[in-house]
Design a protein around this motif. Structure first.
Motif, PDB file in Angstrom:
ATOM      1  N   PHE A   1      41.524  34.025  24.634  1.00  6.92           N
ATOM      2  CA  PHE A   1      41.493  35.423  25.016  1.00  6.92           C
ATOM      3  C   PHE A   1      40.979  35.327  26.685  1.00  6.92           C
ATOM      4  CE2 PHE A   1      40.039  39.437  25.852  1.00  6.92           C
ATOM      5  CZ  PHE A   1      40.783  40.415  25.672  1.00  6.92           C
ATOM      6  N   PHE A   2      41.735  35.782  27.449  1.00  8.81           N
ATOM      7  CA  PHE A   2      41.385  35.913  28.578  1.00  8.81           C
ATOM      8  C   PHE A   2      41.517  37.473  29.425  1.00  8.81           C
ATOM      9  CE2 PHE A   2      40.780  35.328  33.359  1.00  8.81           C
ATOM     10  CZ  PHE A   2      40.230  33.907  33.437  1.00  8.81           C
ATOM     11  N   LEU A   3      40.146  37.681  29.732  1.00 10.73           N
ATOM     12  CA  LEU A   3      40.058  39.354  30.190  1.00 10.73           C
ATOM     13  C   LEU A   3      40.510  39.169  31.797  1.00 10.73           C
ATOM     14  CD1 LEU A   3      39.545  42.256  29.283  1.00 10.73           C
ATOM     15  CD2 LEU A   3      37.099  41.810  30.032  1.00 10.73           C
ATOM     16  N   HIS A   4      41.298  39.774  32.235  1.00  8.27           N
ATOM     17  CA  HIS A   4      41.597  39.891  33.771  1.00  8.27           C
ATOM     18  C   HIS A   4      40.869  40.966  34.542  1.00  8.27           C
ATOM     19  CE1 HIS A   4      44.685  36.713  33.562  1.00  8.27           C
ATOM     20  NE2 HIS A   4      44.987  37.241  32.303  1.00  8.27           N
ATOM     21  N   ILE A   5      40.135  41.926  33.820  1.00  7.64           N
ATOM     22  CA  ILE A   5      39.561  43.013  34.611  1.00  7.64           C
ATOM     23  C   ILE A   5      38.001  42.730  34.252  1.00  7.64           C
ATOM     24  CG2 ILE A   5      41.434  44.438  34.206  1.00  7.64           C
ATOM     25  CD1 ILE A   5      39.851  45.893  31.642  1.00  7.64           C
ATOM     26  N   PRO A   6      37.349  43.492  35.129  1.00  3.64           N
ATOM     27  CA  PRO A   6      35.659  43.314  34.940  1.00  3.64           C
ATOM     28  C   PRO A   6      35.266  43.823  33.400  1.00  3.64           C
ATOM     29  CG  PRO A   6      36.195  44.473  36.885  1.00  3.64           C
ATOM     30  CD  PRO A   6      37.495  44.232  36.408  1.00  3.64           C
TER      31      PRO A   6
ATOM     32  N   GLY B   1      39.212  43.204  39.145  1.00  2.00           N
ATOM     33  CA  GLY B   1      39.525  42.057  38.873  1.00  2.00           C
ATOM     34  C   GLY B   1      40.066  41.000  39.691  1.00  2.00           C
ATOM     35  N   LEU B   2      40.426  39.891  39.593  1.00  2.00           N
ATOM     36  CA  LEU B   2      41.056  38.736  40.499  1.00  2.00           C
ATOM     37  C   LEU B   2      42.096  39.499  41.256  1.00  2.00           C
ATOM     38  CD1 LEU B   2      40.150  36.260  42.165  1.00  2.00           C
ATOM     39  CD2 LEU B   2      41.953  35.123  40.490  1.00  2.00           C
ATOM     40  N   ASN B   3      41.739  39.818  42.387  1.00  2.00           N
ATOM     41  CA  ASN B   3      42.793  40.220  43.500  1.00  2.00           C
ATOM     42  C   ASN B   3      43.508  39.126  44.358  1.00  2.00           C
ATOM     43  OD1 ASN B   3      44.710  41.494  45.648  1.00  2.00           O
ATOM     44  ND2 ASN B   3      43.168  42.964  46.185  1.00  2.00           N
ATOM     45  N   LEU B   4      44.671  38.721  44.008  1.00  2.00           N
ATOM     46  CA  LEU B   4      44.952  37.698  44.720  1.00  2.00           C
ATOM     47  C   LEU B   4      45.565  37.638  46.266  1.00  2.00           C
ATOM     48  CD1 LEU B   4      47.404  35.850  42.231  1.00  2.00           C
ATOM     49  CD2 LEU B   4      45.017  35.424  42.652  1.00  2.00           C
TER      50      LEU B   4
ATOM     51  N   ILE C   1      37.253  40.333  54.836  1.00  2.58           N
ATOM     52  CA  ILE C   1      36.114  41.040  54.501  1.00  2.58           C
ATOM     53  C   ILE C   1      36.458  41.705  52.947  1.00  2.58           C
ATOM     54  CG2 ILE C   1      34.767  43.226  54.897  1.00  2.58           C
ATOM     55  CD1 ILE C   1      35.663  43.108  57.839  1.00  2.58           C
ATOM     56  N   THR C   2      35.463  41.542  52.150  1.00  2.00           N
ATOM     57  CA  THR C   2      35.744  41.684  50.667  1.00  2.00           C
ATOM     58  C   THR C   2      34.545  42.361  49.980  1.00  2.00           C
ATOM     59  OG1 THR C   2      36.535  41.067  48.509  1.00  2.00           O
ATOM     60  CG2 THR C   2      35.232  39.593  49.558  1.00  2.00           C
ATOM     61  N   SER C   3      34.774  43.254  48.924  1.00  2.00           N
ATOM     62  CA  SER C   3      33.525  43.785  48.381  1.00  2.00           C
ATOM     63  C   SER C   3      32.610  42.944  47.627  1.00  2.00           C
ATOM     64  CB  SER C   3      34.023  44.989  47.584  1.00  2.00           C
ATOM     65  OG  SER C   3      33.024  45.492  46.636  1.00  2.00           O
ATOM     66  N   GLU C   4      31.550  42.852  47.506  1.00  2.00           N
ATOM     67  CA  GLU C   4      30.528  42.258  46.587  1.00  2.00           C
ATOM     68  C   GLU C   4      31.033  42.725  45.262  1.00  2.00           C
ATOM     69  OE1 GLU C   4      26.372  44.577  46.251  1.00  2.00           O
ATOM     70  OE2 GLU C   4      26.781  43.538  48.225  1.00  2.00           O
ATOM     71  N   PHE C   5      31.610  43.656  44.692  1.00  2.00           N
ATOM     72  CA  PHE C   5      31.731  43.932  43.322  1.00  2.00           C
ATOM     73  C   PHE C   5      33.260  43.368  42.896  1.00  2.00           C
ATOM     74  CE2 PHE C   5      29.385  47.617  45.272  1.00  2.00           C
ATOM     75  CZ  PHE C   5      28.195  47.511  44.790  1.00  2.00           C
ATOM     76  N   SER C   6      33.817  42.677  43.647  1.00  2.00           N
ATOM     77  CA  SER C   6      35.075  42.140  43.532  1.00  2.00           C
ATOM     78  C   SER C   6      35.019  40.839  42.813  1.00  2.00           C
ATOM     79  CB  SER C   6      36.105  42.099  44.695  1.00  2.00           C
ATOM     80  OG  SER C   6      35.818  41.381  45.700  1.00  2.00           O
ATOM     81  N   ALA C   7      35.833  40.421  42.083  1.00  2.00           N
ATOM     82  CA  ALA C   7      35.786  38.765  41.548  1.00  2.00           C
ATOM     83  C   ALA C   7      36.020  38.054  42.526  1.00  2.00           C
ATOM     84  CB  ALA C   7      37.015  38.965  40.340  1.00  2.00           C
ATOM     85  N   VAL C   8      36.899  38.228  43.587  1.00  2.00           N
ATOM     86  CA  VAL C   8      37.315  37.446  44.610  1.00  2.00           C
ATOM     87  C   VAL C   8      36.138  36.851  45.536  1.00  2.00           C
ATOM     88  CG1 VAL C   8      37.965  39.005  46.494  1.00  2.00           C
ATOM     89  CG2 VAL C   8      39.287  36.875  46.296  1.00  2.00           C
ATOM     90  N   SER C   9      35.015  37.935  45.317  1.00  2.00           N
ATOM     91  CA  SER C   9      33.872  37.582  46.266  1.00  2.00           C
ATOM     92  C   SER C   9      33.137  36.205  45.884  1.00  2.00           C
ATOM     93  CB  SER C   9      32.933  38.654  46.403  1.00  2.00           C
ATOM     94  OG  SER C   9      32.396  39.024  45.203  1.00  2.00           O
TER      95      SER C   9
END
Length: 429
Positions: A134-139, A350-353, A372-380
């Motif tokens: 099971f993989f969750l793609h959102i926080p 979640g992970l924004n590509l 520049i990315t948010s510290e609340f994003s997965a990509v950070s």
């Protein structure tokens, strides 16, 4: 005469009050039901529909499972599916599976439990012939937030029937572990190789953090299209070779578009030297999945766009909206290739590509850009070379824009180099 009137009024009051209450109740009942997405009176209907959808998937998948198969369940839409599949296997009426074209019948006890597949306490499934991921793609929310869900316990149990549970970021996994501990009373431990084992039903469910990058071969091919090159030339010509700060976001509150615009406005005010040298290209996607949220977000965004353009001139901001959940790849890559800085400021994501696509696009022509990315994003947690910001700190974000614009080429290339290996060589296939 006055006494008689007072006595009559007292006698009439008890009769009038029920009439008034009935009228008030009628007025309340006559009010139209709320269209809010958070109307809790609709919760039972939502939950029953959610279970029905998961059960449809479970019934269809169970009829096609073969020995040694791996079932990969994606995202929150199907969080009940792993448990439902186990329940179907546990049911003697549905415990027939196709194995190499032959029927394999699992023996059952008189009570209906699969004798060979469960241990003595009937709590641990040990004989399943296939695996589930099971993989969750959102926080995953914090346990304090998650425990307020009326059916949160059922969701956790549904997910934990998988053999492996995956997340994009450690924070998401940590919230899941805490929720499982505080709501279900489960414990977990660190395992060799960086995995985490959650003890459930006498087994260990593996918790892992994994990420995927872009399809670099597809992006490379699209970048060679004449339409992409044409769009790049048009964008640079339209903005008179100014520095371009770009962003492509969904028009929903969690995307943080309004916070990004507030930071850009502060940047133009605090660093007036850039006002005639920079343009922000901002594209907002309107998927239509959360209409109330999207309407509120767009109203605020449009107001800020108008305010910025009125103060600093229309040329500082190129803003467009598009209906749909994805921006056409040729136009998207044209913007990313043209941008000197790419900026995304989600509150939760979640992970924004798109930031990964930006890093790759800018590396193709050897002209490194800044993300520049948010510290609340997965990509950070994926892009080590990105500038991380707290979107709520408008002043800090504004300063980061100036830092990105004044960064020397050596530092830019060094930041891109940190991420290029992962971005270029970690496709989903």
């Amino acid at each position: 005469h006055v006494q008689q009137q007072q006595q009559q009024q007292k006698q009439q009051q008890p009769q009038q009050q029920p009439q008034q209450q009935q009228q008030q109740q009628k007025e309340y009942v006559a009010m139209p039901s709320s269209d809010s997405n958070w109307d809790q009176r609709r919760l039972d209907g939502w939950w029953n529909s959610y279970k029905t959808v998961n059960q449809i998937f479970a019934d269809k998948i169970q009829s096609q499972i073969k020995d040694m198969d791996t079932i990969w369940v994606h995202d929150y839409h199907l969080s009940l599916l792993p448990k439902m599949l186990d329940d179907l296997d546990k049911d003697p009426k549905t415990s027939c599976m196709q194995d190499a074209g032959e029927d394999m019948i699992i023996s059952t006890t008189e009570e209906g439990e699969n004798e060979e597949d469960y241990d003595d306490d009937n709590s641990t499934f040990v004989g399943r012939s296939y695996q589930m991921v099971f993989f969750l793609h959102i926080p995953f929310p914090t346990s304090q937030v998650f425990r307020e869900l009326e059916h949160g316990e059922a969701i956790l149990e549904g997910i934990l029937h998988a053999d492996v549970v995956g997340f994009h970021a450690f924070d998401h996994a940590r919230h899941f572990l805490n929720a499982s501990k505080r709501i279900l009373g489960l414990s977990y431990e660190s395992l060799v190789g960086g995995l985490i084992g959650m003890k459930y039903r006498g087994t260990k469910v593996l918790i892992t953090i994994a990420n995927v990058s872009i399809e670099s071969d597809i992006v490379t091919s699209v970048l060679q299209l004449p339409t992409v090159k044409k769009h790049i030339v048009a964008l640079k010509s339209k903005h008179h070779a100014k520095i371009i700060l770009a962003g492509v976001d969904t028009a929903q509150s969690l995307s943080g578009v309004s916070l990004k615009l507030l930071a850009y406005e502060r940047f133009l005010k605090d660093y007036p030297v850039w006002q005639n040298k920079i343009t922000m290209i901002q594209r907002c996607l309107v998927p239509g999945s959360r209409k109330a949220d999207e309407a509120d977000t767009l109203n605020h965004v449009r107001y800020l766009v108008q305010r910025i353009q009125n103060i600093f001139g229309e040329s500082v901001l190129d803003y467009e909206e598009m209906f749909g959940s994805t921006y056409p790849i040729d136009k998207r890559l044209s913007i990313l290739s043209s941008a000197d800085v790419f900026m995304t400021t989600p509150i939760r994501e979640g992970l924004n590509l798109l930031p990964l696509e930006y890093v790759f696009c800018r590396s193709v022509d050897g002209n490194a850009g800044v993300t520049i990315t948010s510290e609340f994003s997965a990509v950070s947690s994926v892009l080590n070379g990105a500038l991380r910001v707290n979107p709520y700190d408008v002043q800090m974000t504004s300063t980061s824009i100036d830092k990105a614009l004044t960064m020397d080429i050596k530092e830019k290339e060094g930041r891109v180099f940190r991420d290029l290996q992962f971005v270029s060589n970690s496709p989903s296939g």
